[in-house]
Design a protein around this motif. Structure first.
Motif, PDB file in Angstrom:
ATOM      1  N   SER A  68       1.119  -0.599  -0.027  1.00 35.11           N
ATOM      2  CA  SER A  68      -0.530  -0.199  -0.397  1.00 35.11           C
ATOM      3  C   SER A  68       0.610   1.132  -0.111  1.00 35.11           C
ATOM      4  O   SER A  68       0.887   2.571  -0.518  1.00 35.11           O
ATOM      5  CB  SER A  68      -0.819   0.010   1.641  1.00 35.11           C
ATOM      6  OG  SER A  68      -2.151  -0.614   1.075  1.00 35.11           O
ATOM      7  N   LEU A  69       1.947   1.378   1.166  1.00 35.50           N
ATOM      8  CA  LEU A  69       2.936   2.604   1.027  1.00 35.50           C
ATOM      9  C   LEU A  69       3.679   3.206  -0.051  1.00 35.50           C
ATOM     10  O   LEU A  69       3.985   3.409  -0.685  1.00 35.50           O
ATOM     11  CB  LEU A  69       3.476   1.557   2.184  1.00 35.50           C
ATOM     12  CG  LEU A  69       2.940   2.609   3.675  1.00 35.50           C
ATOM     13  CD1 LEU A  69       3.617   2.309   4.548  1.00 35.50           C
ATOM     14  CD2 LEU A  69       2.024   3.647   3.974  1.00 35.50           C
ATOM     15  N   GLY A 120      -1.397  -3.107  -2.476  1.00 37.76           N
ATOM     16  CA  GLY A 120      -0.970  -1.883  -3.441  1.00 37.76           C
ATOM     17  C   GLY A 120      -2.616  -1.712  -4.146  1.00 37.76           C
ATOM     18  O   GLY A 120      -2.384  -0.541  -3.609  1.00 37.76           O
ATOM     19  N   PHE A 121      -2.967  -2.676  -4.669  1.00 37.36           N
ATOM     20  CA  PHE A 121      -4.568  -2.467  -4.993  1.00 37.36           C
ATOM     21  C   PHE A 121      -5.313  -1.439  -4.292  1.00 37.36           C
ATOM     22  O   PHE A 121      -5.968  -0.032  -4.456  1.00 37.36           O
ATOM     23  CB  PHE A 121      -4.949  -3.074  -6.426  1.00 37.36           C
ATOM     24  CG  PHE A 121      -4.037  -3.783  -7.062  1.00 37.36           C
ATOM     25  CD1 PHE A 121      -2.797  -3.567  -7.527  1.00 37.36           C
ATOM     26  CD2 PHE A 121      -3.420  -5.390  -7.759  1.00 37.36           C
ATOM     27  CE1 PHE A 121      -1.771  -3.681  -8.587  1.00 37.36           C
ATOM     28  CE2 PHE A 121      -3.325  -5.676  -8.427  1.00 37.36           C
ATOM     29  CZ  PHE A 121      -2.052  -5.078  -9.376  1.00 37.36           C
ATOM     30  N   ILE A 122      -4.784  -1.948  -2.890  1.00 40.88           N
ATOM     31  CA  ILE A 122      -5.769  -1.333  -2.676  1.00 40.88           C
ATOM     32  C   ILE A 122      -5.754  -0.358  -1.947  1.00 40.88           C
ATOM     33  O   ILE A 122      -6.318   1.171  -2.424  1.00 40.88           O
ATOM     34  CB  ILE A 122      -6.339  -2.525  -0.718  1.00 40.88           C
ATOM     35  CG1 ILE A 122      -6.663  -3.721  -1.329  1.00 40.88           C
ATOM     36  CG2 ILE A 122      -7.024  -1.360   0.719  1.00 40.88           C
ATOM     37  CD1 ILE A 122      -8.641  -3.518  -0.719  1.00 40.88           C
ATOM     38  N   GLY A 123      -4.322   0.406  -1.926  1.00 42.60           N
ATOM     39  CA  GLY A 123      -3.887   1.609  -1.089  1.00 42.60           C
ATOM     40  C   GLY A 123      -3.868   2.142  -2.277  1.00 42.60           C
ATOM     41  O   GLY A 123      -4.018   3.970  -2.702  1.00 42.60           O
ATOM     42  N   MET A 227      -5.581   5.304  13.928  1.00 33.69           N
ATOM     43  CA  MET A 227      -5.276   3.655  13.235  1.00 33.69           C
ATOM     44  C   MET A 227      -5.075   2.481  13.526  1.00 33.69           C
ATOM     45  O   MET A 227      -5.147   1.559  12.533  1.00 33.69           O
ATOM     46  CB  MET A 227      -5.705   4.710  11.769  1.00 33.69           C
ATOM     47  CG  MET A 227      -6.106   5.555  10.691  1.00 33.69           C
ATOM     48  SD  MET A 227      -5.211   6.363   9.605  1.00 33.69           S
ATOM     49  CE  MET A 227      -6.190   4.984   8.522  1.00 33.69           C
ATOM     50  N   VAL A 228      -3.555   2.385  14.273  1.00 30.43           N
ATOM     51  CA  VAL A 228      -3.014   1.802  14.812  1.00 30.43           C
ATOM     52  C   VAL A 228      -4.493   0.085  15.793  1.00 30.43           C
ATOM     53  O   VAL A 228      -4.309  -0.672  15.028  1.00 30.43           O
ATOM     54  CB  VAL A 228      -1.962   1.411  15.728  1.00 30.43           C
ATOM     55  CG1 VAL A 228      -1.830   0.584  16.027  1.00 30.43           C
ATOM     56  CG2 VAL A 228      -0.925   2.611  15.332  1.00 30.43           C
ATOM     57  N   TYR A 348      -2.410   6.222   7.137  1.00 33.75           N
ATOM     58  CA  TYR A 348      -2.279   4.803   7.514  1.00 33.75           C
ATOM     59  C   TYR A 348      -0.907   4.166   6.873  1.00 33.75           C
ATOM     60  O   TYR A 348      -1.224   2.679   7.158  1.00 33.75           O
ATOM     61  CB  TYR A 348      -2.526   5.344   5.614  1.00 33.75           C
ATOM     62  CG  TYR A 348      -3.972   5.351   4.978  1.00 33.75           C
ATOM     63  CD1 TYR A 348      -4.888   4.852   5.339  1.00 33.75           C
ATOM     64  CD2 TYR A 348      -3.877   6.455   4.963  1.00 33.75           C
ATOM     65  CE1 TYR A 348      -6.182   4.976   5.322  1.00 33.75           C
ATOM     66  CE2 TYR A 348      -5.387   7.633   4.466  1.00 33.75           C
ATOM     67  CZ  TYR A 348      -6.506   6.064   4.894  1.00 33.75           C
ATOM     68  OH  TYR A 348      -8.052   6.012   4.178  1.00 33.75           O
ATOM     69  N   SER A 349       0.063   4.566   7.435  1.00 35.14           N
ATOM     70  CA  SER A 349       1.552   3.851   7.692  1.00 35.14           C
ATOM     71  C   SER A 349       1.004   3.186   9.210  1.00 35.14           C
ATOM     72  O   SER A 349       1.258   1.503   9.489  1.00 35.14           O
ATOM     73  CB  SER A 349       2.486   4.668   7.893  1.00 35.14           C
ATOM     74  OG  SER A 349       2.371   5.234   8.979  1.00 35.14           O
TER      75      SER A 349
END
Length: 399
Positions: A68-69, A120-123, A227-228, A348-349
């Motif tokens: 994602s990142l 990756g595609f989700i992000g 978000m954690v 998000y991270s």
């Protein structure tokens, strides 16, 4: 005549509220959340099939986060060149077969590649659909972002709620096939209605300079620490309920489902609550709900009480992140895009990467003590809650 004018005004507002581009971007959020929700109840079977320890599963989930990142900045660059409609459609298509790919992955290495691409595609789709939502807001001249995120939570609820049931009845492959068909239907409906926006190549330029003032970074910590816990519930609730609370496969998926249900409900109501209480008080009330819910889930004597705890936690987490994002866009003397980019990246991270650390800790001490530790992060959010005043635009009067 006055009554006719009122009726026409009402109809005009109603037609402005329900537009095809808004329906399309809402469906894109629903689709993205649905795919994430479908993944949640698959995690225990995924770990068992590949014979992964908790630590190794944590590393696999880290691969999802890294994907994602890596892809989020790429999506941002493509949006600047091609516009958000092209990018959100492209990544939605790429995302469709990923639940099947994760189900059919024969070994750890192919599963790791599939998880990297899935993340990756989700992000990337996440960035594109948020950009498209901003464009829709501009054309409608009204805020829709909170409800869009509510549709993401609704998708997560749908995916996780039906996931455990489908897996128990049809097996993992049947679940993957059914969820993929549903995802395809969502995309087919949304496809022709997605708003076409113009590329904005200059928008990336101001983001190159990082802000030197502490405020956006402090708001980034707020988003990160909100978000954690969300990532923990997504990635570990099913395993926690199954391994430590004796839940069945069908019941274990309801941890994230309950969390998503309350989160979606409160996000639909989020604008009203903030207007009523103000951003600071809303953030504080939400944080207390999240702390109580997480502690209840951690100390629960059975799966049912733990699920109730996750539901309370969802009420709390629901509007914490939108408030942090909104505050970041209203920092006086700072361009909104710069503030929001810092806060979203940090936030998000936390959701994507931190769950791997949770898996490592749970390998040694179990999930319950780890869940008990998460409210410490929320206490930091409570300490920084006065920063939420910028979400109400109060900060503008201070300069």
């Amino acid at each position: 005549m006055d009554e006719m004018a009122k009726f026409e005004g009402l109809e005009a507002r109603r037609s402005a509220f329900f537009t095809k581009p808004r329906a399309a971007v809402s469906l894109m959020f629903l689709l993205n959340g649905f795919m994430v929700g479908c993944w949640a109840p698959k995690i225990p079977e995924f770990a068992e099939r590949l014979q992964l320890t908790k630590f190794e599963l944590g590393l696999m989930i880290l691969v999802f986060g890294v994907g994602s990142l890596v892809m989020m900045p790429f999506a941002g660059a493509q949006i600047a060149v091609r516009g958000s409609r092209v990018v959100v459609r492209a990544f939605a298509v790429l995302l469709l077969p990923m639940i099947l790919a994760l189900t059919l992955a024969p070994n750890v290495w192919t599963a790791a590649v599939a998880l990297f691409l899935f993340g990756g595609f989700i992000g990337a789709m996440d960035v594109a659909m948020n950009a498209n939502a901003v464009s829709v807001e501009k054309t409608m001249r009204r805020a829709i972002m909170s409800s869009c995120h509510a549709f993401w939570s609704l998708g997560g609820l749908l995916g996780s709620a039906i996931g455990g049931l489908l897996i128990s009845r049809w097996g993992v492959l049947g679940h993957a096939e059914a969820s993929t068909v549903l995802a395809v239907l969502f995309l087919i409906i949304a496809w022709p209605m997605v708003l076409g926006d113009q590329p904005h190549p200059d928008e990336a330029k101001p983001k190159a300079r990082l802000p030197m003032i502490p405020l956006p970074w402090l708001l980034g910590i707020v988003a990160l620490f909100c978000m954690v816990p969300e990532g923990a519930v997504l990635d570990w609730s099913a395993l926690y309920l199954g391994q430590e609370k004796g839940a069945s496969v069908a019941l274990s998926g309801f941890g994230f489902a309950a969390f998503s249900a309350t989160m979606a409900t409160m996000r639909f109501a989020g604008d009203f609550v903030r207007d009523w209480l103000g951003a600071v008080r809303t953030l504080r009330v939400c944080t207390v709900f999240a702390i109580v819910g997480m502690m209840m889930a951690a100390l629960a004597p059975n799966a049912e009480i733990a699920i109730l705890g996750f539901a309370l936690c969802g009420i709390g987490i629901s509007n914490m992140v939108p408030i942090a994002f909104s505050a970041a866009g209203n920092i006086p003397g700072l361009q909104p895009g710069i503030g929001i980019s810092v806060v979203t990246t940090l936030g998000y991270s936390g959701m994507l990467v931190a769950p791997s650390a949770i898996g490592f800790a749970a390998e040694h001490v179990g999930f319950s003590p780890v869940l008990m530790a998460l409210p410490a992060l929320l206490l930091v959010v409570l300490a920084l809650s006065s920063l939420a005043r910028y979400a109400d635009g109060i900060g503008e009067s201070e300069h």
